[in-house]
Structure formats: C-alpha cells, structure tokens
Enzyme design. Sequence first.
Site, PDB file in Angstrom:
ATOM      1  N   TYR A  36       1.112  -1.198   0.230  1.00  0.00           N
ATOM      2  CA  TYR A  36       0.302   0.088  -0.125  1.00  0.00           C
ATOM      3  C   TYR A  36       0.850   1.423  -0.131  1.00  0.00           C
ATOM      4  CZ  TYR A  36      -3.440  -3.705   1.829  1.00  0.00           C
ATOM      5  OH  TYR A  36      -4.421  -4.547   1.954  1.00  0.00           O
ATOM      6  N   TRP A  40      -4.112   5.963   2.070  1.00  0.00           N
ATOM      7  CA  TRP A  40      -5.736   6.229   2.095  1.00  0.00           C
ATOM      8  C   TRP A  40      -6.398   6.580   3.175  1.00  0.00           C
ATOM      9  CZ3 TRP A  40      -2.958   2.630  -0.649  1.00  0.00           C
ATOM     10  CH2 TRP A  40      -3.522   1.606  -1.751  1.00  0.00           C
ATOM     11  N   TYR A  89       0.475   0.049  -7.292  1.00  0.00           N
ATOM     12  CA  TYR A  89      -0.950  -0.927  -6.558  1.00  0.00           C
ATOM     13  C   TYR A  89      -1.608  -0.261  -7.667  1.00  0.00           C
ATOM     14  CZ  TYR A  89      -5.361  -1.039  -3.920  1.00  0.00           C
ATOM     15  OH  TYR A  89      -6.296  -1.666  -3.535  1.00  0.00           O
ATOM     16  N   GLN A 115     -14.223   6.509   1.648  1.00  0.00           N
ATOM     17  CA  GLN A 115     -14.611   6.151   2.706  1.00  0.00           C
ATOM     18  C   GLN A 115     -14.848   6.048   3.921  1.00  0.00           C
ATOM     19  OE1 GLN A 115      -9.999   4.408   3.141  1.00  0.00           O
ATOM     20  NE2 GLN A 115     -10.554   2.242   2.320  1.00  0.00           N
ATOM     21  N   GLY A 175     -14.256  -0.035   3.885  1.00  0.00           N
ATOM     22  CA  GLY A 175     -13.349  -1.078   4.764  1.00  0.00           C
ATOM     23  C   GLY A 175     -12.974  -1.818   4.449  1.00  0.00           C
ATOM     24  N   ASP A 177     -13.579  -4.578   2.361  1.00  0.00           N
ATOM     25  CA  ASP A 177     -13.616  -5.547   1.334  1.00  0.00           C
ATOM     26  C   ASP A 177     -14.860  -6.913   0.615  1.00  0.00           C
ATOM     27  OD1 ASP A 177     -11.985  -2.842   1.671  1.00  0.00           O
ATOM     28  OD2 ASP A 177     -10.455  -3.778   0.640  1.00  0.00           O
ATOM     29  N   TYR A 357      -8.724 -12.051   5.027  1.00  0.00           N
ATOM     30  CA  TYR A 357      -8.909 -10.901   5.181  1.00  0.00           C
ATOM     31  C   TYR A 357     -10.798 -10.621   5.246  1.00  0.00           C
ATOM     32  CZ  TYR A 357      -7.667  -6.563   2.266  1.00  0.00           C
ATOM     33  OH  TYR A 357      -7.127  -5.467   2.328  1.00  0.00           O
ATOM     34  N   GLU A 401      -1.400  -6.475   9.517  1.00  0.00           N
ATOM     35  CA  GLU A 401      -2.460  -6.405   9.528  1.00  0.00           C
ATOM     36  C   GLU A 401      -3.904  -6.473   9.917  1.00  0.00           C
ATOM     37  OE1 GLU A 401      -2.579  -6.487   5.375  1.00  0.00           O
ATOM     38  OE2 GLU A 401      -4.449  -5.164   4.983  1.00  0.00           O
TER      39      GLU A 401
HETATM   40  C1  2M8 Z   1      -7.569  -2.765   2.199  1.00  0.00           C
HETATM   41  O1  2M8 Z   1      -7.985  -2.390   0.537  1.00  0.00           O
HETATM   42  C2  2M8 Z   1      -7.615  -2.316  -0.131  1.00  0.00           C
HETATM   43  C3  2M8 Z   1      -8.676  -1.277  -1.564  1.00  0.00           C
HETATM   44  O2  2M8 Z   1      -8.929  -0.172  -0.785  1.00  0.00           O
HETATM   45  C4  2M8 Z   1      -6.996  -3.483  -0.710  1.00  0.00           C
HETATM   46  O3  2M8 Z   1      -7.948  -4.335  -0.566  1.00  0.00           O
HETATM   47  O4  2M8 Z   1      -5.927  -3.683  -1.570  1.00  0.00           O
HETATM   48  C5  2M8 Z   1      -8.559  -2.706   2.794  1.00  0.00           C
HETATM   49  O5  2M8 Z   1      -8.305  -3.627   4.273  1.00  0.00           O
HETATM   50  C6  2M8 Z   1      -9.170  -0.838   3.888  1.00  0.00           C
HETATM   51  O6  2M8 Z   1     -10.278  -1.168   5.082  1.00  0.00           O
HETATM   52  C7  2M8 Z   1      -8.014  -0.365   3.708  1.00  0.00           C
HETATM   53  O7  2M8 Z   1      -7.700   0.579   3.904  1.00  0.00           O
HETATM   54  C8  2M8 Z   1      -6.780  -0.882   2.930  1.00  0.00           C
HETATM   55  C9  2M8 Z   1      -5.367  -0.340   3.416  1.00  0.00           C
HETATM   56  O8  2M8 Z   1      -4.675  -0.550   4.075  1.00  0.00           O
HETATM   57  O9  2M8 Z   1      -6.617  -1.888   2.741  1.00  0.00           O
END
Ligand code: 2M8
Length: 433
Positions: A36, A40, A89, A115, A175, A177, A357, A401
């Site tokens: 990431y 976000w 990403y 979000q 959030g 997902d 997840y 995470e």
């Molecule tokens: C996850 O979401 C992203 C898409 O937004 C992903 O799966 O790639 C979720 O856990 C979300 O809650 C979180 O904001 C994001 C970044 O940590 O990852």
Amino acid sequence: MESRAAVDDAALGREAWSVLDANWTGSATVPAPGLYPHQWNWDSTFVAMGLARWDTRRAGTELISLLAGQWGTGMVPHIVFHPVHAEGYFPGPSVWRSQNHPASPRAVCTSGLTQPPLHALALWWIWRHAADRDTAVALVRRLYPMLAAQHDYLATSRDLGGGGLAAIVHPWESGMDDSPAWDTALEALPPVRHPYHRREESSDRHPDSRHDRYMALVLGYRDSGYDPAYLRDEHPFAVEDPMFNGIWLASCQALAELAPVAGADAGPYREAVERIRAALLERLWDDGVFRARDLRGGRLSPVCTIGCFGPMLDQGMPGERVAELVRVLESARFMGAAGYPVPSCEIRAQQFDRSCYWRGPSWVNTNWLLRRAAAAHDLAGLVRLLGSGTLRLVRQAGFRECFDPFDGSGRGSRDFSWSAALTLDLLADTVER
Ligand code: 2M8
C-alpha cells in the site's frame, strides 16, 4: 504460529513510533510499505486519531493532506495517490482517471470511491485531546467547511435508498472489503473476466473472481463519468452498511459539538443525528443486530459481521438496543469463543474463515472503534477487555494488518500504520514519547 516475547509498554510505544516514522512520506502516512504505497482514507484518519494525544500538528497534517484529495462534489476519495509510486498499486491512477473529472482536485490523482466518513470524529478527537490547543482550534476552523461539504455529499448523492442512510457503491467503500456482508449483492452481479493483472498477493486475500467483480464495479462507475444519476438508477451495487452509517452518525455528533468552535450552526447536524438513528433502527435492525441492506436485491444480509455493531458508536442509541448488541458481541458468536477480540465475522457462520481478510480475522481499527463505542455507553468492563485484548495481539505478533482471532498470530502486511497508531492511543495513559 509466529509469536515473540511480549514487550513492555515503553518498548511497544517505541516500536509504534518507528513504524509510523518509516511509513511517513513527509505529509501523510502510507498504510504499510510495499503493498500500500499511497495515502488511504480511513487508514490516515485512524493514524490521525492515534496521534491526537501525542502530536497535534502531525495529526492535523495527516487530515489536511487527505482532504487535499477532496473533490468539488464534497467526496473524500478512498486513495490519494503518491506520484512517485503512481502505478505501484492496482488499480492505480491510469484506471481511475480522476483528472478527467472536472470536480477532481488538480494537484493530485485520486480514486473515484470514498471510505467511511470518520473525519469529523477524528477532528473532534484531536480537538478533545490536543495538548496544543491553538493548533487544534485553528485546525477545526480550517477543516470544518470541508467536512460540511463531505456530509452534504453523503446526504444528497448517496441516499440511494431514499430512507436517510448513505449507500456504499463498492465493497472497498466499507473498508471491510471481503466481508461476507456483501456476498449476496456481489454474487448477483453478472460474471466478468478482466484482462487486468493483479500483483502477486498473499493467499489471505480475495480470489480473482471476486476481484473481477470489484473491477467491473469500478469501470462501470468510472465510465459513467462518476455520475450520481448513474449511481442512483443503474449501478448494480448499492448497500446500506451499518458500520459506514454508524460512523457517519458519530461524525454528525462531532460536527454538532465542534460547531461553536467553527462559528457554525449545530442545528443541521443535530437533526442529521436523529434522522440517521431513526433510519438505522427502521431499515437495518433485525434479530438483535444491525444488518447490511442490499438495495438492489431488496434484502438484509443474513450474516452477522463486525459491521453490525457500528451503530453502537451513537451515544444516543436506545439502551435496550445497545444491551442486545453487547449480548451478541460478548457471546460465543464473537468474543466469547475467540481468544482475541474481535472476529470480523461471526464464528458460527458458514462464511467465517479465520485466515481470510475481513472474513474472520481481528483488526485493530475495528477493535478501537468498538472500544470507543463501549466508552460512549459507559461499558467500562468491555472497554477494558477490548483495550487489553488488542494490546495483547500487538505485543505478541507485532503491528500486523490483522490477526487470527483464536491464536493471535499475525496476518497480512507487517508494520501496518493503523495498528501502530491506535496502539499509541491505547498506551497514551501509560507511556511517554
Ligand atoms: C484494504 O483495501 C484495499 C482497497 O481499498 C485493498 O484491498 O487493496 C482494506 O483493508 C481497507 O480497509 C484499507 O483501507 C486498505 C489499505 O490499508 O486495504
């Protein structure tokens, strides 16, 4: 199971700071290195809340940089892209094409989704806890109009069901997902296959078939020109999520309390609180919990997930409803049968998966929200359980995470920012920087 010797509070605090410093870009904190690389939305907001008691200025900078991505419509995007890692990403800026939309900000590229609207609650949290009062008051005055625009956007463009709640138009907007709460709504979508390649990811994450549906929803909305009429009349996914709306309500309460500081009128936010509460109770309450409503399929989710407890964030939720929710939360369906708080899906559900997840693992951010909700209802025992259980997770497994709710082992990314920042908040009474 990977575990480590439990660390004491001071060492845990130092580790949390070093994660946050490593993930700091100079104006924002990315969720985790590697997977990431951008800012976000709710991740940054949790980081701001975690920093609130420690560093008012940095907490404020986190929100300011996120709101630099706000669209002229009021929408606060779920990702603000960092130009250096633009396509690091997927889906990146070339998929979202935010710059083609006249209301998007000119200086940064963003996604086209949002979000949970935690921002006003975070601003209130900073204001309430700030050591640096002048900075906090200046921050409230600066951000209040932007948050008012965000709330207008939700009330006007996202009340897709016409009942006073805001609908999410993609699972990413929750959030949470891969939560089973969206399964039936997603399964009703036509099957698609996209020629996109995902980056290699861990097996804890969703399968490609699910990702194809996620992409179909993104592309349909993007190709409509991010048109609110398309969302209302044609977009195939629209769900009223109790967590998203519980957070929205709590943020309305925050805007009402901050109104005198900002020189604004608290009246509309007080009314919004009443309206959202009534709509939650009327539209989402069923069989002892709040459930996600699929507006396209016209039904409530049969699965009980962590999102079902979101409306407990409402300080004014009737006591008997709160008591019913707490009964479910503390029962063997959630905390009663798990070693660590709080599984993201009820354990007895067929869809529960301890390693996948958002379909079972425990998360620091949802634990922190439920702890906040418990505090709002003076449930001191629950506050203690959620706080100590969460600290036990990060002490043993580090700032992961998410975590296995039975044995507490860490899953997903390491050095995860919200896990570190919210730990700092939980430690605020016991350690110094
Ligand atoms: C996850 O979401 C992203 C898409 O937004 C992903 O799966 O790639 C979720 O856990 C979300 O809650 C979180 O904001 C994001 C970044 O940590 O990852």
